[in-house]
Design an enzyme around this catalytic site. Sequence first.
Site, PDB file in Angstrom:
ATOM      1  N   LYS A  37      76.136  26.990  65.248  1.00  0.00           N
ATOM      2  CA  LYS A  37      75.179  27.738  66.064  1.00  0.00           C
ATOM      3  C   LYS A  37      74.109  26.795  66.611  1.00  0.00           C
ATOM      4  O   LYS A  37      73.973  25.662  66.118  1.00  0.00           O
ATOM      5  CB  LYS A  37      74.538  28.835  65.210  1.00  0.00           C
ATOM      6  N   ARG A 130      67.610  40.209  55.624  1.00  0.00           N
ATOM      7  CA  ARG A 130      67.522  39.655  56.967  1.00  0.00           C
ATOM      8  C   ARG A 130      68.564  40.338  57.850  1.00  0.00           C
ATOM      9  O   ARG A 130      68.229  41.202  58.631  1.00  0.00           O
ATOM     10  CB  ARG A 130      67.739  38.136  56.891  1.00  0.00           C
ATOM     11  N   TYR A 246      45.395  10.013  72.482  1.00  0.00           N
ATOM     12  CA  TYR A 246      44.543  11.184  72.665  1.00  0.00           C
ATOM     13  C   TYR A 246      43.563  11.368  71.509  1.00  0.00           C
ATOM     14  O   TYR A 246      43.942  11.240  70.349  1.00  0.00           O
ATOM     15  CB  TYR A 246      45.394  12.453  72.771  1.00  0.00           C
ATOM     16  N   MET A 294      53.140  14.132  74.833  1.00  0.00           N
ATOM     17  CA  MET A 294      54.291  14.944  75.254  1.00  0.00           C
ATOM     18  C   MET A 294      55.527  14.092  75.497  1.00  0.00           C
ATOM     19  O   MET A 294      56.625  14.401  75.036  1.00  0.00           O
ATOM     20  CB  MET A 294      53.942  15.728  76.528  1.00  0.00           C
TER      21      MET A 294
HETATM   22  C1  PLP Z   1      73.075  28.966  59.517  1.00  0.00           C
HETATM   23  C2  PLP Z   1      73.951  29.664  58.560  1.00  0.00           C
HETATM   24  C3  PLP Z   1      74.754  28.945  57.672  1.00  0.00           C
HETATM   25  C4  PLP Z   1      74.631  27.460  57.484  1.00  0.00           C
HETATM   26  O1  PLP Z   1      73.510  27.204  56.681  1.00  0.00           O
HETATM   27  P1  PLP Z   1      73.016  25.729  56.292  1.00  0.00           P
HETATM   28  O2  PLP Z   1      71.858  25.957  55.407  1.00  0.00           O
HETATM   29  O3  PLP Z   1      72.639  25.070  57.575  1.00  0.00           O
HETATM   30  O4  PLP Z   1      74.159  25.047  55.636  1.00  0.00           O
HETATM   31  C5  PLP Z   1      75.654  29.668  56.896  1.00  0.00           C
HETATM   32  N1  PLP Z   1      75.710  31.018  56.968  1.00  0.00           N
HETATM   33  C6  PLP Z   1      74.929  31.743  57.797  1.00  0.00           C
HETATM   34  C7  PLP Z   1      75.037  33.220  57.822  1.00  0.00           C
HETATM   35  C8  PLP Z   1      74.005  31.093  58.612  1.00  0.00           C
HETATM   36  O5  PLP Z   1      73.204  31.803  59.411  1.00  0.00           O
END
Ligand code: PLP
Length: 346
Positions: A37, A130, A246, A294
């Site tokens: 992702k 979640r 800065y 930046m």
């Molecule tokens: C992002 C995610 C993972 C991977 O988690 P890491 O901590 O990056 O290894 C696995 N399962 C779900 C549902 C996630 O959202």
Amino acid sequence: MTPRPPLKLRLDGGALVANWNWLAAQSGAAACGAAVKANAYGLGAREVVALLSAAGCNQFFVAHWGEAAAIADLVPPAQIAVLNGLDADDPADVLQIGAVPVLNTPLQIARWKAAGGGVCHVMLDSGINRLGIGSEQLDETLFDGLDIDILLSHLASADEDVAQNSRQLGTFSDMARGVKSKRKSLANSAGIMLGPDYHFDLTRPGLSLYGGIARPEMVEHIKPVVQPQASVLQVRDVPAGSLVGYNATYETAAPTRVATLAIGYADGYWRGFSCQGHVTFDGQRLPVIGRVSMDLLLVDANTAPHLAEGDWVDVGFDLLSASALSGMSQYELLTGIGHRSERMWV
Ligand SMILES: *Cc1c(COP(=O)(O)O)cnc(C)c1O
């Protein structure tokens, strides 16, 4: 012709594959997937998926359908799971892409059934509160008519040794007992290190594929994958007592060779590295002085008398120490770095 950016992200494909192989071995009898992702945590999902698929990975996790579409020509789309599930606008597109939704809510389940159903995944919430079906939402008929491939849940604190881990394991096992699925999956990168009880049929590492140290046991085994590099735009000698950057947060104690580099917080090199980070050139460690701007970064180049305009430096990006210095998580560091960079796989 597109002008080349003054910064690069060197990405080590061999290290990525070695990390996946190690995590797969640590997963024991379970298969090892990959969370790709957010454009594979900023590295570039297409390259990562191609490399891991060639290495034998056959289950990929994205968050959005657009992310699934972006890799659907590289692997059989049935190998792609979409973690955010199905929203009201999705079904028609979903069926076309061929990726498989992770159904998170009773409404998403109803949508999937209404769209014709078929193979899906289901997320159970075992205590992160979640995404996923809560235990109070489980009833005998909820999953009727679903063809569930992966039944999954997600650990909240696998990077810590806390009682929540075994509680979630227990809750997941209890919740899963009455649900028919082909495979079960619980562990992210850190969860893999909690041992075989947490592995089920499939593990889902993300962070540690990309060099993140999710737990101390990994330090010796996980290889860095990401190395930002920046070009030198200017080198100037300034006298002792000069104010740098800065808001004058740094004053030179001695005559100082100040090098100005083409990387800044807009590139994900965050302000927290101000007066904290370092870059390396020719084996020398050059400390960051003053505030990160930046697009620009200032370093003390006294130990690198040959450093000149047009040279390239390696920006210190050891994820564990960079996280401690910047106050950002390893996840934030990876997903933030290098959007303006030229990505170079080696
Ligand atoms: C992002 C995610 C993972 C991977 O988690 P890491 O901590 O990056 O290894 C696995 N399962 C779900 C549902 C996630 O959202």
